[in-house]
Design a protein around this motif. Sequence first.
Motif, mmCIF file in Angstrom:
data_model
loop_
_atom_site.group_PDB
_atom_site.id
_atom_site.type_symbol
_atom_site.label_atom_id
_atom_site.label_comp_id
_atom_site.label_asym_id
_atom_site.label_seq_id
_atom_site.Cartn_x
_atom_site.Cartn_y
_atom_site.Cartn_z
ATOM 1 N N GLU B 299 -2.062 -19.155 2.449
ATOM 2 C CA GLU B 299 -1.810 -18.427 3.687
ATOM 3 C C GLU B 299 -1.356 -16.994 3.425
ATOM 4 O OE1 GLU B 299 -0.659 -22.201 6.566
ATOM 5 O OE2 GLU B 299 0.897 -20.760 6.014
ATOM 6 N N VAL B 300 -0.595 -16.806 2.365
ATOM 7 C CA VAL B 300 -0.137 -15.453 2.053
ATOM 8 C C VAL B 300 -1.320 -14.589 1.636
ATOM 9 C CG1 VAL B 300 1.188 -14.087 0.413
ATOM 10 C CG2 VAL B 300 2.243 -16.058 1.518
ATOM 11 N N ILE B 301 -2.215 -15.149 0.821
ATOM 12 C CA ILE B 301 -3.370 -14.344 0.379
ATOM 13 C C ILE B 301 -4.283 -14.044 1.562
ATOM 14 C CG2 ILE B 301 -5.414 -14.323 -1.113
ATOM 15 C CD1 ILE B 301 -3.840 -16.106 -3.050
ATOM 16 N N TYR B 302 -4.384 -15.006 2.490
ATOM 17 C CA TYR B 302 -5.280 -14.842 3.637
ATOM 18 C C TYR B 302 -4.649 -13.974 4.728
ATOM 19 C CZ TYR B 302 -8.480 -16.313 7.367
ATOM 20 O OH TYR B 302 -9.398 -16.350 8.379
ATOM 21 N N GLY B 303 -3.314 -13.854 4.702
ATOM 22 C CA GLY B 303 -2.660 -12.979 5.666
ATOM 23 C C GLY B 303 -1.976 -13.699 6.809
ATOM 24 N N LEU B 304 -2.030 -15.029 6.840
ATOM 25 C CA LEU B 304 -1.394 -15.771 7.917
ATOM 26 C C LEU B 304 0.114 -15.836 7.745
ATOM 27 C CD1 LEU B 304 -3.726 -18.827 8.575
ATOM 28 C CD2 LEU B 304 -3.048 -17.079 10.209
ATOM 29 N N ARG B 305 0.570 -15.679 6.499
ATOM 30 C CA ARG B 305 1.998 -15.775 6.219
ATOM 31 C C ARG B 305 2.432 -14.482 5.540
ATOM 32 N NH1 ARG B 305 5.376 -20.244 5.766
ATOM 33 N NH2 ARG B 305 3.594 -21.545 6.242
ATOM 34 N N LYS B 306 3.563 -13.958 5.975
ATOM 35 C CA LYS B 306 4.041 -12.710 5.372
ATOM 36 C C LYS B 306 4.752 -13.024 4.070
ATOM 37 C CE LYS B 306 3.089 -9.802 8.795
ATOM 38 N NZ LYS B 306 1.735 -10.393 8.730
ATOM 39 N N PRO B 307 4.422 -12.320 3.006
ATOM 40 C CA PRO B 307 5.145 -12.552 1.760
ATOM 41 C C PRO B 307 6.550 -11.961 1.842
ATOM 42 C CG PRO B 307 3.575 -10.783 1.477
ATOM 43 C CD PRO B 307 3.379 -11.302 2.874
ATOM 44 N N ALA B 308 7.514 -12.599 1.177
ATOM 45 C CA ALA B 308 8.867 -12.065 1.147
ATOM 46 C C ALA B 308 8.951 -10.939 0.117
ATOM 47 C CB ALA B 308 9.859 -13.169 0.810
ATOM 48 N N ASP B 309 8.091 -11.035 -0.867
ATOM 49 C CA ASP B 309 8.096 -10.031 -1.930
ATOM 50 C C ASP B 309 6.772 -10.148 -2.659
ATOM 51 O OD1 ASP B 309 8.929 -8.017 -3.526
ATOM 52 O OD2 ASP B 309 10.341 -9.212 -4.719
ATOM 53 N N GLY B 310 6.396 -9.111 -3.403
ATOM 54 C CA GLY B 310 5.193 -9.189 -4.213
ATOM 55 C C GLY B 310 4.054 -8.364 -3.647
ATOM 56 N N LYS B 311 2.930 -8.431 -4.328
ATOM 57 C CA LYS B 311 1.827 -7.551 -4.001
ATOM 58 C C LYS B 311 0.507 -8.298 -4.136
ATOM 59 C CE LYS B 311 0.273 -2.933 -5.414
ATOM 60 N NZ LYS B 311 0.430 -1.946 -6.471
ATOM 61 N N ILE B 312 -0.417 -8.037 -3.225
ATOM 62 C CA ILE B 312 -1.744 -8.655 -3.279
ATOM 63 C C ILE B 312 -2.771 -7.525 -3.286
ATOM 64 C CG2 ILE B 312 -3.305 -10.283 -2.167
ATOM 65 C CD1 ILE B 312 -0.767 -11.112 -0.468
ATOM 66 N N GLU B 313 -3.683 -7.549 -4.262
ATOM 67 C CA GLU B 313 -4.722 -6.525 -4.313
ATOM 68 C C GLU B 313 -6.090 -7.181 -4.285
ATOM 69 O OE1 GLU B 313 -3.505 -3.233 -7.423
ATOM 70 O OE2 GLU B 313 -2.423 -5.130 -7.684
ATOM 71 N N LEU B 314 -6.967 -6.664 -3.427
ATOM 72 C CA LEU B 314 -8.342 -7.158 -3.376
ATOM 73 C C LEU B 314 -9.260 -6.026 -3.822
ATOM 74 C CD1 LEU B 314 -10.037 -9.670 -2.345
ATOM 75 C CD2 LEU B 314 -10.502 -8.237 -0.354
#
Lengths: 367, 496, 362
Positions: B299-314
């Motif tokens: 869900e975090v990678i898909y955007g449904l859940r907000k991450p508390a910390d960290g970074k996602i790069e596509l």
Amino acid sequence: MLKIRIVKRLNPPKYHAFLVPILSVVISLMIMGLFLWARFGKFEKVVEAYREMFSWPFIFDYGLPDTISKMVPLLLAGLGLSVVFKMKIWNIGAEGQLYLGAMATTWGALFLFKNVENSLILIPTLLLMGAIAGALWAFIPGILKAYLKLDEIVATLMLNYIAAHWLNYLIYGPWKDPEGYNFPLTAVFPESSWLPMFGESGIHSGVLIALAMVVLIYFLMYRTRWGFHLKIIGDNQTAARYSGINVEKNIILAMILSGALAGLAGGIQMLGVQHRLQHGFSPGYGYTAIIIAWLARLNPWAMIVVAFLFGGLMVGSEQLQIMMRIPISMVYVLQGIVLFTLLASEMIFNYKIEILIPRNGGEKSWR
Amino acid sequence: MLLELRNIVKKFPGGIVASDHVNFDLREGEVHTLLGENGAGKTTLMNILFGLYRMDEGEIYLQGRRVHITSPAHALSLGIGMVQQHFTLVPSFTVAENIALGLKKYKFKVDFKEVSKRIEEISKLYNLNIDPSAKVWQLSVGERQKVEILKLLYAKAKIMILDEPTAVLTPQEVESLFKAIRMIKESGTGVIFISHKLREVMEISDRVTVLKSGKVVGTLNRDELDPRKLANMMVGRDVVLKVEKKPKEPGKIVLRVSNLHALNDKGLPALKGISFEMREGEIFGIAGVAGNGQRELAEVIYGLRKPADGKIELLGRDITHTSVMARIKMGISYIPQDRNGVATCPNLSVAENLFLKDQQGEFLFNLKDVVRRSLRRIEKYSILTPNPNFPLKLLSGGNIQKVVIAREFENEPKLIIAEHPTRGLDVGSMEFVYRSLLKARDEGKAVLLLAGDLEEIFTISDRVAVIYEGEIMGYVEPDPSNLEKIGLMMAGVRDA
Amino acid sequence: MRKAVFILFLSVLLFLMLIPNPAYAKKLKVAFIYVGPIGDAGWTYAHNQGRLHIEKVFGDQIETTYVESVPEGMEALQVIRSLVKKGYKVVFTTSFGYMDPTLMAAKEFPKAHFFHCSGYKTYKNMTAYFGRMYQPRFLTGIVAGMMTKSNIIGYVAAHPIPEVIRGINAFALGVKLVNPKAVVKVVWTHTWYDPAIEKEAALSLLDAGADVIAQHQDSPAPQQAAQERGAYGIGYNSDMSAFAPKAHLTAPVWNWGVFYEYAIRGILDGTYKHGNYWWGMKEGIVDIAPFGPMVPDNVKKIVNVFKEAIIDGTFDPFEGPIYDQEGKLRVKAGEKLSDEALLSMDWFVDNVEGTIPKGAGE
């Protein structure tokens, strides 16, 4: 062994949208017929009563203009409700939104634009004001629902009361007609703000606006992606979020549209029928619209039929009083029975009865 | 023997067998754990025992006597109590009032003094620390759970069912709960403990019965307990599918996840610093027992859940704070585990579901056009439906999954997240899913496979990591010789 | 199968619509439009008694009907229209809010006769009619002033319009005549008919120390509230003693039948002249209800003296000197208020406690 079970109809046919409301009206008339029969003691009187009820409201020179003038606010408010009901948001505040529309239109007609004499500019402006006021009144519960998860049923209902009291304040206080002998009503609007009539027919042009809105709502709901999004939200909010739809924003937008239509209904009542603001300008149109939207199963085209029939029912029930001496409470009972049978037939038509008889080759079922 | 369940069968509409000839027993003064992944049939079995569901076949014996349990009230009168996952307390009532609610003794007037006194006694005896006059809404989740347990102790339950009691608790609360369970056990009450968390199971159980897909995999005594063995029993598979996999050289980096933290729905940490990279044309499998952060990660990678910390790069772009819609447009597809609740609208038609995310002709929308375009997808993915206007909910699970896959694959994705994509499917549909994922990989897409099923992971992954309580335990080659190593890592042993 | 049912239904409907209405008899058809239900025991009930009265008097010569709970405003025009189109050539509209729609109907249907109650607009075929209710109000004020012990009299009033204000002032003048120390406390309900609100208002007055409750409301709820608290009450519209026998002292009442009989007779004879009819106790359109058993003889005597003086024209309740709440002399000694001043009254006499909400234009 014989087994009977009730099974949910998995795929109800499309013509149900028209069939169910008409049948439920028929069934409720039958039930009401029993009451009337008990009252009159003669079956002929029941037939006569129904003839009164169904002929007068639909004959052109008699009740038809009244029927149409009642149809207009019902249709508009019902259309607005169908938008939010589609996404399972239960706005029952159409009455309050309608009040706000009427109040804003009055404000424009009597104070803001009282010197504008060009009807072509004045009337659209006033109606727009009504729509915006209704929209704002629906925006409040919309935003509370979307972001604070406040129950919209309670919020919209409460706002109905606030609107009614606000209206009271205005007509008892600052907007009271200075020449009205202190009666709680506003002055009559300047004639330039009155909706034009179709000649001598007694039908005002608001009906055209209402029909245009039917087309508009049909287009929005069935021919735009936004309408599709509302449908998705209505069926499964989680799936809507998953599909990238902004659920909160759409709840608010739909509430705004819903309120705008109810507000427009209020404005049209002011400019087309009442020409002044006072008590009793709406005999609960906003509430009856809930029934209208349901009876039409949220289908805009079916809503024309249902609103027309209901307008006729309201006019016809006056006839019942005039000709048959049936008390008003009995008429209310009839309207209640219509709603009740509607809900019941919703159930019945969504289910079918299967009778299972075990045979050698297994169970056979009938509908 | 306190309790015996024999050959319990429960079928749900739609052909799902939630309980398939299950045998289970409970002795006095023991903790017998029911272990299994979500959907293995643990709760169903207990709901039958507690009288919430009617079983289709089978027999229940209580202290040797056959019983027919018809309702929870009946179960309680027989001395069977259950603490459900959702508590059944009235928040605005006090503890004493809540407990008095269920008592038959008081028909009209409740002697609250007596009730409070008893509560205090029990509370002291089992070290529960509950104030009978406290309002329930003031209590923490852990305390509310204790009130539920106290309710059963008050009613002198001989059998106590605890359905996933630790799911909502902090580690400290778990410790205190376990203390209470030990006291209860010593008083002779039999406790059925339901969980899918291996560590807790190891700590509290006298016996463990493992369920999988509604069937009993086996029962182990305390001295036989071994986390690796349990993990294998939970996720093992009877049918081994062989799918042909061509060797493929991975391309450039598609997804980079760094130090990702996130909370679960209950507000507890679910991801604790996850980092990995994924390349074009590879299937990256993340193995683990369900409930260890897989859903949250997806869900975090898909955007449904907000991450508390960290970074996602596509593809080199930081997408950590973009919307779901933006990520769909950038080419992230997601096959969630919950097909009916998340991935589809059950009452909408097959065609509409096939184009749920479609943005073609942004403003205008034509249902006829959608139906027409859906025909190609229905054929290409061989979806079995009478017509495109058929309501989706009437399709079988496999066909619903095909609809989801068709939609997600036709969206020209760069990255496909597949979360337990074969759960609940028959073998034929499973094979279809595998082939589809492999085909996507061969077309150069990156596939993130989150699954508990080791066979599944091994069959199609190019690379495998193991997740345990929100952390990556390590990486392994997808080779059957590494099974044991993975089993250990799934049980929480780091890089064995 | 279902389609068949549907078609059957439609054809039955069409059939019903096509049957011609039975020919109407040559009777004079008289219709009444009511603002409330006829069972309200108040305003509408009193008008309906008037309707029943003319039915009895004229028998076969006329036929009457009524429509209840018609909203005020333009909705009413639609009801009037359908009545006229149904052959009702005489229409009584019995609430102020029907004034404009009645006038519009009068212009639209010049051959029909229209009677509007409590308004001020007339037309060549439209009468404005009302009664001088302030006369019996004054008499009931005497009763209240003599019966009160706390010297606080509560008055539950509907809307701050001249009709109600006039009634309050007449009542207060009656009180003042016999008991200069007593005050009349007014609470507005902003509704003609809502038993719950009326009762609440009455209770609030009783809480404030009132021991007599008068009312300008259409339900007996204030009387019931008075009885519950052991206080006295003065009803309105019709004899309300049945609802609160222990409290009900008397009530100013309507006898609409007197005027309705006059109007119908005139129309049947062809002698009726439209205009403004404002009848009083002399004509009998207003009166006071029989006294309750608790009213002492001396009170009855005084009331009867004034009643006779009003009927023979030797006394008028609004004779000066009358001061308003600010102490301003409104009517000089020896003068009387004109009808025009009465019809637009918007001030309270000096022994009334309460305020009149003011509009923007004032």
